[in-house]
Design a protein around this motif. Sequence first.
Motif, PDB file in Angstrom:
ATOM      1  N   UNK A  74       0.832  -1.195   0.000  1.00  0.00           N
ATOM      2  CA  UNK A  74       0.000   0.000   0.000  1.00  0.00           C
ATOM      3  C   UNK A  74       0.870   1.250   0.000  1.00  0.00           C
ATOM      4  N   UNK A  86      -9.413  13.315 -18.429  1.00  0.00           N
ATOM      5  CA  UNK A  86     -10.104  12.956 -17.200  1.00  0.00           C
ATOM      6  C   UNK A  86     -10.199  11.443 -17.012  1.00  0.00           C
ATOM      7  N   UNK A  89      -7.229   9.990 -15.507  1.00  0.00           N
ATOM      8  CA  UNK A  89      -7.092  10.270 -14.082  1.00  0.00           C
ATOM      9  C   UNK A  89      -7.972   9.333 -13.266  1.00  0.00           C
ATOM     10  N   UNK A  90      -9.204   9.178 -13.751  1.00  0.00           N
ATOM     11  CA  UNK A  90     -10.127   8.289 -13.046  1.00  0.00           C
ATOM     12  C   UNK A  90      -9.561   6.873 -13.007  1.00  0.00           C
ATOM     13  N   UNK A  93      -6.925   6.470 -10.384  1.00  0.00           N
ATOM     14  CA  UNK A  93      -7.452   6.331  -9.027  1.00  0.00           C
ATOM     15  C   UNK A  93      -8.030   4.942  -8.802  1.00  0.00           C
ATOM     16  N   UNK A  94      -8.697   4.425  -9.836  1.00  0.00           N
ATOM     17  CA  UNK A  94      -9.245   3.074  -9.730  1.00  0.00           C
ATOM     18  C   UNK A  94      -8.155   2.075  -9.398  1.00  0.00           C
ATOM     19  N   UNK A  97      -3.811   4.591  -7.321  1.00  0.00           N
ATOM     20  CA  UNK A  97      -2.817   5.657  -7.206  1.00  0.00           C
ATOM     21  C   UNK A  97      -3.292   6.671  -6.173  1.00  0.00           C
ATOM     22  N   UNK A  98      -2.359   7.366  -5.558  1.00  0.00           N
ATOM     23  CA  UNK A  98      -2.727   8.318  -4.514  1.00  0.00           C
ATOM     24  C   UNK A  98      -2.787   9.745  -5.036  1.00  0.00           C
ATOM     25  N   UNK A  99      -1.934  10.027  -6.031  1.00  0.00           N
ATOM     26  CA  UNK A  99      -1.929  11.363  -6.616  1.00  0.00           C
ATOM     27  C   UNK A  99      -1.788  11.201  -8.117  1.00  0.00           C
ATOM     28  N   UNK A 100      -2.123  12.266  -8.819  1.00  0.00           N
ATOM     29  CA  UNK A 100      -2.076  12.217 -10.268  1.00  0.00           C
ATOM     30  C   UNK A 100      -1.597  13.582 -10.719  1.00  0.00           C
ATOM     31  N   UNK A 113       3.601  17.809  -3.057  1.00  0.00           N
ATOM     32  CA  UNK A 113       2.701  16.641  -2.994  1.00  0.00           C
ATOM     33  C   UNK A 113       3.397  15.453  -2.343  1.00  0.00           C
ATOM     34  N   UNK A 116       3.340  16.125   1.407  1.00  0.00           N
ATOM     35  CA  UNK A 116       2.018  15.920   1.997  1.00  0.00           C
ATOM     36  C   UNK A 116       1.672  14.445   2.085  1.00  0.00           C
ATOM     37  N   UNK A 117       1.962  13.766   1.001  1.00  0.00           N
ATOM     38  CA  UNK A 117       1.603  12.355   0.940  1.00  0.00           C
ATOM     39  C   UNK A 117       2.373  11.561   1.995  1.00  0.00           C
ATOM     40  N   UNK A 120       0.990  12.338   5.384  1.00  0.00           N
ATOM     41  CA  UNK A 120      -0.303  11.724   5.631  1.00  0.00           C
ATOM     42  C   UNK A 120      -0.161  10.229   5.909  1.00  0.00           C
TER      43      UNK A 120
ATOM     44  N   UNK B 109     -14.363  13.558 -11.106  1.00  0.00           N
ATOM     45  CA  UNK B 109     -13.026  13.649 -10.520  1.00  0.00           C
ATOM     46  C   UNK B 109     -13.144  13.846  -9.008  1.00  0.00           C
ATOM     47  N   UNK B 116     -10.735   7.763  -3.129  1.00  0.00           N
ATOM     48  CA  UNK B 116      -9.346   7.390  -2.892  1.00  0.00           C
ATOM     49  C   UNK B 116      -8.886   7.837  -1.508  1.00  0.00           C
ATOM     50  N   UNK B 120      -7.673   5.497   1.482  1.00  0.00           N
ATOM     51  CA  UNK B 120      -6.318   5.587   2.019  1.00  0.00           C
ATOM     52  C   UNK B 120      -6.339   5.798   3.523  1.00  0.00           C
TER      53      UNK B 120
END
Lengths: 224, 224
Positions: A74, A86, A89-90, A93-94, A97-100, A113, A116-117, A120, B109, B116, B120
Amino acid sequence: MQNKKILIVEDESRMRRLISDYLKKEGYSTLEADNGKKAIDVFEDTNIDLIILDIMLPEYDGWTVCRKIREISSVPIILLTARSEESDELFGFELGADEYITKPFSPKILVARVKTLLKRVYSSSKNILSFNGLLIDDSAHKVFVNDVEIVLTPKEYELLSFLAENPEIALSRETISTKVWGYDYFGDLRTVDTHIKRLRIKLGTQSHFIQTVRGVGYRFEVQK
Amino acid sequence: MQNKKILIVEDESRMRRLISDYLKKEGYSTLEADNGKKAIDVFEDTNIDLIILDIMLPEYDGWTVCRKIREISSVPIILLTARSEESDELFGFELGADEYITKPFSPKILVARVKTLLKRVYSSSKNILSFNGLLIDDSAHKVFVNDVEIVLTPKEYELLSFLAENPEIALSRETISTKVWGYDYFGDLRTVDTHIKRLRIKLGTQSHFIQTVRGVGYRFEVQK
DNA sequence: TATGTTAGACACAAAACTGTCACACTGAGC
DNA sequence: GCTCAGTGTGACAGTTTTGTGTCTAACATA
């Protein structure tokens, strides 16, 4: 939060270098892979904290790498893409992925990013792993059992940290060996046992944190 | 992951409604606030799982709300902004926001990011087989009967896992033997019986999960 | 170089697990 | 009821796995 290992997967060497430089300036250490296959190999052999993953790659594209890694871990993943559609990107996420981030991007944004990631995911803003009767202060590199400091050797410390960072997960000797000793260590797997023994002795009354999982390996168990 | 409570902080009612509708369609419940003060009040009084926060707000702007909430909670926050200046985004991350979405954005989005982020933060994405009164946590390699852990030997664990992964199917001793002991195992098929016996003892009141299929083998039966 | 520490290996001890077998029990068919 | 094939179960000994003491080499330190 410093000294986290970041894997950069990107086939263009200039881009790789650019990202790597920015991250190093922030105190992270970086590893690089220029195709998807290598990325997975490196990930399996190393204790990676975050992955920056380009979509356009030779030998497994980014989607595939993302999916494969999500099957076994993970770890936070940031996807890089030239396209900004778009649907892409979707899809990212499916796949978990945590960021794009869309190219071209500002390195500052990327670094922000990443920060932050990591924050978190890995900390409640401290580098301290605290359990009832056991405290691991990663900044100070100190371990306390019942509020009394115990002195660990480097290997003992690494081993305990690795276990404590993966609580409630049965870890095989092989996994432990690979992640703590490194992918290029081909010694006796029973060496893990020896170090577990030493750790247990030093943990004293709190040795219950390390449970044997017969036929598998060991597990760091939080509840008494 | 469903039924999470999401707080939408946005002064434009049309936008609030739009976001709320999309989220509800995904099975989330929503609360709304049209200014910063109310947002903080609602947050303090309710068990909010995620916040979508517009920057432009009357009575405390988004930055302020974000900062105030971060003082008391690490709840995930998504910032919405009309501007797309880099410095804003960096500022948002500094304040502890988890995501930053620029208007105009596609609701899809937004929903994807919400999903996500929740995943997470709130899920450990573990491999768990759960039945009424029986839980198998494969990551931790643990089994619980009526919420009490039972300790299984490796073979017992493998056998139970195999059965539970194939519920409601009559499995012959041969199938079980092949899958659990390996295709190259040529021992006594009655060995399966012995292990079933041991499992039943350990399952105690929940031994009904393992049913005998006379003339065939065994079946993992879910309903009581 | 002498000393102390650490890491890895290994052998033996201890503990836990497994497969087998004999016998008991069950239920379906007669 | 009786029979018999199929299943349940307790005991036990051989095997596997893990725990541990100890040895040696590598390494650091003064």
